[in-house]
Scaffold this motif. Structure first.
Motif, PDB file in Angstrom:
ATOM      1  N   GLU A 146      -9.130  -2.949  -5.834  1.00 36.93           N
ATOM      2  CA  GLU A 146     -10.007  -2.101  -5.017  1.00 36.93           C
ATOM      3  C   GLU A 146     -10.503  -2.860  -3.786  1.00 36.93           C
ATOM      4  O   GLU A 146     -10.663  -2.273  -2.705  1.00 36.93           O
ATOM      5  CB  GLU A 146     -11.181  -1.609  -5.852  1.00 36.93           C
TER       6      GLU A 146
ATOM      7  N   LEU B  31      -4.375   6.952   1.056  1.00 37.25           N
ATOM      8  CA  LEU B  31      -3.994   5.789   0.249  1.00 37.25           C
ATOM      9  C   LEU B  31      -4.025   6.186  -1.222  1.00 37.25           C
ATOM     10  O   LEU B  31      -5.089   6.300  -1.826  1.00 37.25           O
ATOM     11  CB  LEU B  31      -4.950   4.623   0.514  1.00 37.25           C
TER      12      LEU B  31
ATOM     13  N   ALA C  93      -7.711  -2.783  -1.388  1.00 39.29           N
ATOM     14  CA  ALA C  93      -7.582  -1.429  -0.852  1.00 39.29           C
ATOM     15  C   ALA C  93      -8.579  -1.175   0.268  1.00 39.29           C
ATOM     16  O   ALA C  93      -8.275  -0.476   1.243  1.00 39.29           O
ATOM     17  CB  ALA C  93      -7.763  -0.396  -1.963  1.00 39.29           C
TER      18      ALA C  93
ATOM     19  N   ILE D  99      -1.966   1.117  -4.797  1.00 37.72           N
ATOM     20  CA  ILE D  99      -1.809  -0.239  -4.272  1.00 37.72           C
ATOM     21  C   ILE D  99      -1.163  -1.084  -5.349  1.00 37.72           C
ATOM     22  O   ILE D  99      -1.431  -0.906  -6.542  1.00 37.72           O
ATOM     23  CB  ILE D  99      -3.174  -0.835  -3.843  1.00 37.72           C
TER      24      ILE D  99
ATOM     25  N   ARG E  63      -8.038   0.399   4.018  1.00 32.05           N
ATOM     26  CA  ARG E  63      -8.807   1.532   4.556  1.00 32.05           C
ATOM     27  C   ARG E  63      -9.464   1.165   5.890  1.00 32.05           C
ATOM     28  O   ARG E  63      -9.526   1.977   6.806  1.00 32.05           O
ATOM     29  CB  ARG E  63      -9.853   1.975   3.539  1.00 32.05           C
TER      30      ARG E  63
ATOM     31  N   TYR F  81       0.930   4.907   0.800  1.00 26.18           N
ATOM     32  CA  TYR F  81       0.306   6.016   1.506  1.00 26.18           C
ATOM     33  C   TYR F  81       1.160   7.266   1.383  1.00 26.18           C
ATOM     34  O   TYR F  81       2.398   7.196   1.420  1.00 26.18           O
ATOM     35  CB  TYR F  81       0.138   5.684   2.996  1.00 26.18           C
TER      36      TYR F  81
ATOM     37  N   TYR G 147       0.834  -1.196   0.000  1.00 26.64           N
ATOM     38  CA  TYR G 147       0.000   0.000   0.000  1.00 26.64           C
ATOM     39  C   TYR G 147       0.872   1.251   0.000  1.00 26.64           C
ATOM     40  O   TYR G 147       1.815   1.352   0.773  1.00 26.64           O
ATOM     41  CB  TYR G 147      -0.928  -0.010   1.223  1.00 26.64           C
TER      42      TYR G 147
ATOM     43  N   ASP H  39      -8.010   6.154   5.500  1.00 27.13           N
ATOM     44  CA  ASP H  39      -7.654   6.781   4.225  1.00 27.13           C
ATOM     45  C   ASP H  39      -8.262   8.181   4.178  1.00 27.13           C
ATOM     46  O   ASP H  39      -9.481   8.330   4.062  1.00 27.13           O
ATOM     47  CB  ASP H  39      -8.172   5.933   3.056  1.00 27.13           C
TER      48      ASP H  39
END
Length: 216
Positions: free
Chosen positions: A182, A116, A185, A119, A189, A111, A109, A194
């Protein structure tokens, strides 16, 4: 001493492009320090351990500095703390060039502060809509930096095996990959939060700090 010492040479980010002839180069990678494009985060890592790491070997699997701690702990025959979440993984199979060794992470990930921005899983890297800094023109000279400008990206998917420079967005052709990334992700989160989607994570980690030496 040489036989008992693992030497690791790495860095935490790419070149500071605004400094131009004092900045270094990201080569074919996109952007530089201060971004989550490959030019900002991808770095070479050179390791040497006489008698342990086969000479002349190259590893193309993804690893990161967060993996150094658990790896060194394992090499020392110890265990990582169990009272907190340790995000890194043991990468000894990659270091020692074991047959079939793969990246131990399902995903990495990217950041920026609490947002975020991207990925990666395997060769695929998905950027979420975010702003980033980019050189307005050429870099500076003589140690004086040039100016950055603000740019933005929409949702964009890249195959880093065939497009290391992150130039060709293939999201439209690989909707299944986008959906899979997604989903991963969303796990990040839920865990870390995020700020880009105004999410608060359940397991925020405070930064690690070195304890001061006790006074004599």
């Amino acid at each position: 001493l040489n036989d008992r010492t693992l030497v690791i040479f790495a860095s935490d980010n790419g070149p500071w492009l605004s400094y131009g002839d004092h900045a270094g180069s990201a080569g074919p990678l996109r952007e530089g320090k201060g971004t989550t494009w490959e030019g900002g985060v991808r770095e070479p890592c050179v390791m040497r351990w006489t008698g342990k790491i086969p000479p002349g070997t190259t590893c193309t699997e993804l690893a990161a500095t967060i993996d150094i701690l658990p790896t060194l702990v394992a090499l020392a025959g110890a265990a990582v703390p169990s009272d907190r979440i340790i995000d890194g993984k043991d990468i000894r199979p990659l270091i020692f060039d074991e047959p079939g060794a793969k990246c131990p992470h399902e995903a990495y990930y990217y950041y920026w502060n609490n947002g975020l921005e991207a990925i990666r899983s395997g060769p695929w890297k998905l950027h979420f809509p975010h702003s980033y800094r980019s050189l307005a023109g050429k870099g500076g000279t003589g140690g004086k930096p040039a100016s950055y400008e603000k740019r933005t990206t929409d949702l964009a998917l890249f195959n880093l095996e065939t497009d290391v420079g992150e130039r060709s967005d293939v999201a439209a052709e690989h909707g299944d990959v986008v959906k899979s990334l997604e989903t991963l992700a969303e796990l990040a989160r839920e865990d870390l939060g995020d700020s880009l989607t105004k999410r608060k994570g359940k397991n925020l980690r405070p930064p690690g700090k070195v304890q001061p030496l006790a006074e004599k």
